[in-house]
Design an enzyme around this catalytic site. Structure first.
Site: not given
Ligand code: ATP
Ligand code: MG
Length: 567
Positions: A41, A267, A277
């Site tokens: 995102e 994760r 984020k």
């Molecule tokens: P946040 O929780 O910090 O807002 P997010 O998961 O919502 O992060 P996205 O932009 O939706 O952020 O993430 C893009 C991809 O990266 C998703 O498929 C998510 O599952 C993966 N991802 C995010 N954080 C991690 C992590 N700590 N380890 C592995 N994969 C991750």
């Molecule tokens: Mg997300």
């Protein structure tokens, strides 16, 4: 895996996801095709956790001769923006991955998603609900109590279509109606209790501007975006496990032929840092760091500026592996992989961070000598360079002690050390100011002791130095962990209350050897000190270096104690 089946070579390393993909290829699911996607995102910069997801999605595709798309999951206009889109592209590329011409946006599919929503309404699978957000929450029930049907649940198809079209047309303010899937208000899985598919949001989107005032939810947009792109394996983190029945429901009632499969993995969690984020944004907005690319940040932009290499980050992701079980990885492992990579590749250089002037009394005045220095002992192809040597040099303040403890093999009055790549030096006496602080050392050297010469002698210690006349001044920035606690914000605490007040130290007046190329991003090992990288703030007349990692490897100790990490 049966080695006789399949056309692409088996992947070098395997994990439960690659096992599933291999099995799907063996049984001919999706015609043997492998298509993945990385779906960020654009509401923040990518972090090291995303690197794990990037390596996995692009890695699985590459291992099986498939493709990986970059898809921006841009369904929330109020938090997203072009700056984030651009940084994400840069970061994925920097990590070494290529999405070819397959960069997509969920917003590319808004019209298609809308048409599928109308289809759901016509099929009696979705309805417009006019309860308030609070009422919807209240009607939803709890984990132990079934939800109740909304009074709007039995609206007829015609009324639903009419309301949904007027939602799109902008007739209603935010929060007055939503489109919900009609599934089961008593489902044990709360995600299946008539989840919201569309909400009204009068907001300008960074790509579609004001074309839309209704936006799809993640749970609706994500499976359909996967289906539209022909994704075969939709890899996401564990928190989406409970959303998988809804993912499958959406596909089944819209485009059942496509059948993308969602697979969840744990994760990446790292100690001494935060990886949400929202929390990273708070650090940036409250100016607790200099920006998303502050070298203390766990963002890709931050670690790049710090001097980490993409090779080391990919190696780190390979070492931690992919599994279903949540765990916390020690940040020392990441630093260890960086150190290993830089040891192989970084050019060596001499730099004195806290200089102490040394006058070599028996060295000829105006002498102009060059000594040869090895650029990288790990890489003979890197060759050698010459360093100016002269009567006045700088050494590290720490390398002199007036009253040394036992086993201090550096300088003290009367002691001898080898100057790296040069001569044996003997300390005659320290010169002090009125307050008694040492301001200068008076030394002598042994002209017969040049390193590599036949008369070379052995002394116990070797120290680094730079020639005073030719040395250049530099600023060096030292970084420590951004948080004091291994688990910042553990429990209900605000993680910002765990900030390390000493995470940045800027030292000016460092002395570096004259010929250090100063293009930002260039990495060096300053001998005996650590790995350093030229910062983008650096200018030719005022070089600035970031310390990437120390030389000392704490990881070896940790693994000796605890054994290697189990992925
Ligand atoms: P946040 O929780 O910090 O807002 P997010 O998961 O919502 O992060 P996205 O932009 O939706 O952020 O993430 C893009 C991809 O990266 C998703 O498929 C998510 O599952 C993966 N991802 C995010 N954080 C991690 C992590 N700590 N380890 C592995 N994969 C991750
Ligand atoms: Mg997300």
């Amino acid at each position: 895996m049966d080695p006789t089946v399949g056309t692409a070579a088996a992947p070098a390393s395997t994990d439960f996801i690659r096992d599933i993909v291999a099995e799907d290829r063996r049984t001919g699911k999706h015609g043997g095709r492998v298509q993945t996607r990385f779906p960020p995102e654009p509401n923040g910069y990518l972090h090291i956790g995303h690197a794990k997801a990037i390596c996995l999605n692009f890695g699985v595709a590459a291992d099986f001769g498939g493709l990986c798309n970059l898809r921006f999951d841009d369904t929330n206009p109020t938090k997203e923006g072009v700056e984030y889109v651009e940084s994400i592209e840069e970061d994925v590329r920097w990590l070494g991955f290529d999405w070819g011409d397959r960069m997509f946006y969920a917003s590319d599919y808004f019209e298609t998603l809308y048409q599928y929503a109308e289809q759901l309404i016509r099929d009696g699978k979705a309805y417009v609900d006019s309860l308030s957000a609070d009422e919807i929450r209240d009607y939803r029930g709890t984990l132990t109590e079934a939800g109740r049907n909304s009074p709007c649940r039995e609206r007829g198809v015609a009324e639903n279509l009419d309301l949904f079209r007027r939602m799109r047309a902008g007739e209603f303010p935010d929060g007055t109606h939503v489109l919900r899937a009609k599934i089961d208000m008593a489902a044990p899985n709360m995600n299946m209790r008539d989840p919201t598919l569309y909400r009204i949001r009068h907001a300008t989107h960074h790509r579609t501007a004001d074309a839309w005032c209704i936006y799809p939810t993640y749970d609706y947009a994500h499976p359909l975006s996967d289906a539209i792109e022909g994704v075969t394996h939709s890899l996401c983190t564990l928190e989406f496990e409970d959303h998988r029945p809804l993912y499958d429901w959406v596909i089944e009632h819209t485009c059942p032929a496509s059948r993308p499969r969602q697979i969840e993995f744990a994760r990446l969690n790292l100690n001494y840092t935060v990886m949400s984020k929202r929390k990273l944004l708070a650090l940036v907005e409250q100016r607790l760091v200099s920006g998303w690319d502050d070298p203390r940040m766990p963002t890709i932009a931050g670690i790049r500026r710090r001097g980490f290499t993409p090779e080391a980050v990919r190696d780190f992701c390979a070492r931690i592996g992919v599994a279903k079980k949540e765990n916390v990885i020690d940040i020392a492992l990441l630093e260890h992989t960086v150190r290993e990579d830089l040891n192989r590749r970084a050019r060596r250089a001499l730099a004195v961070l806290r200089p102490l002037r040394v006058v070599i009394e028996n060295y000829p005045e105006g002498g102009d000598e060059r000594v040869a220095a090895v650029n990288n002992p790990e890489d003979p192809a890197a060759g050698t360079r010459t360093l100016p040597f002269s009567r006045e040099i700088y050494i590290e303040r720490d390398d002199f002690m007036e009253v040394p403890p036992k086993k201090f093999f550096r300088l003290s009055p009367g002691s001898q050390v080898r100057l790296r790549y040069a001569y044996v030096l003997k300390c005659e006496r320290a010169v002090k100011d009125a307050a008694g602080a040492v301001t200068e050392l008076r030394c002598t050297y042994d002209p017969e002791s040049l390193r590599g010469s036949t008369a070379a002698r052995r002394v116990k210690g070797t120290i680094h130095w730079v020639s005073a006349a030719q040395a250049r001044d530099a600023e060096v920035r030292f970084y420590d962990r951004l948080f004091l606690s291994a688990d910042p914000g553990e429990g209900e605490r605000d993680p910002l209350s765990d900030l390390n007040p000493n995470s940045l130290e800027r030292v000016t007046g460092c002395k570096i050897e004259p010929a250090l190329a100063a293009a930002p991003g260039t990495r060096f090992q300053f001998e005996r000190l650590g790995y350093f990288c030229v910062d983008p703030d650096s200018r030719p007349e005022a070089p600035v270096f970031n310390r990437t990692v120390t030389l000392k490897d704490t990881w070896a100790k940790i693994t000796a104690r605890a054994g290697p990490p189990t992925p």
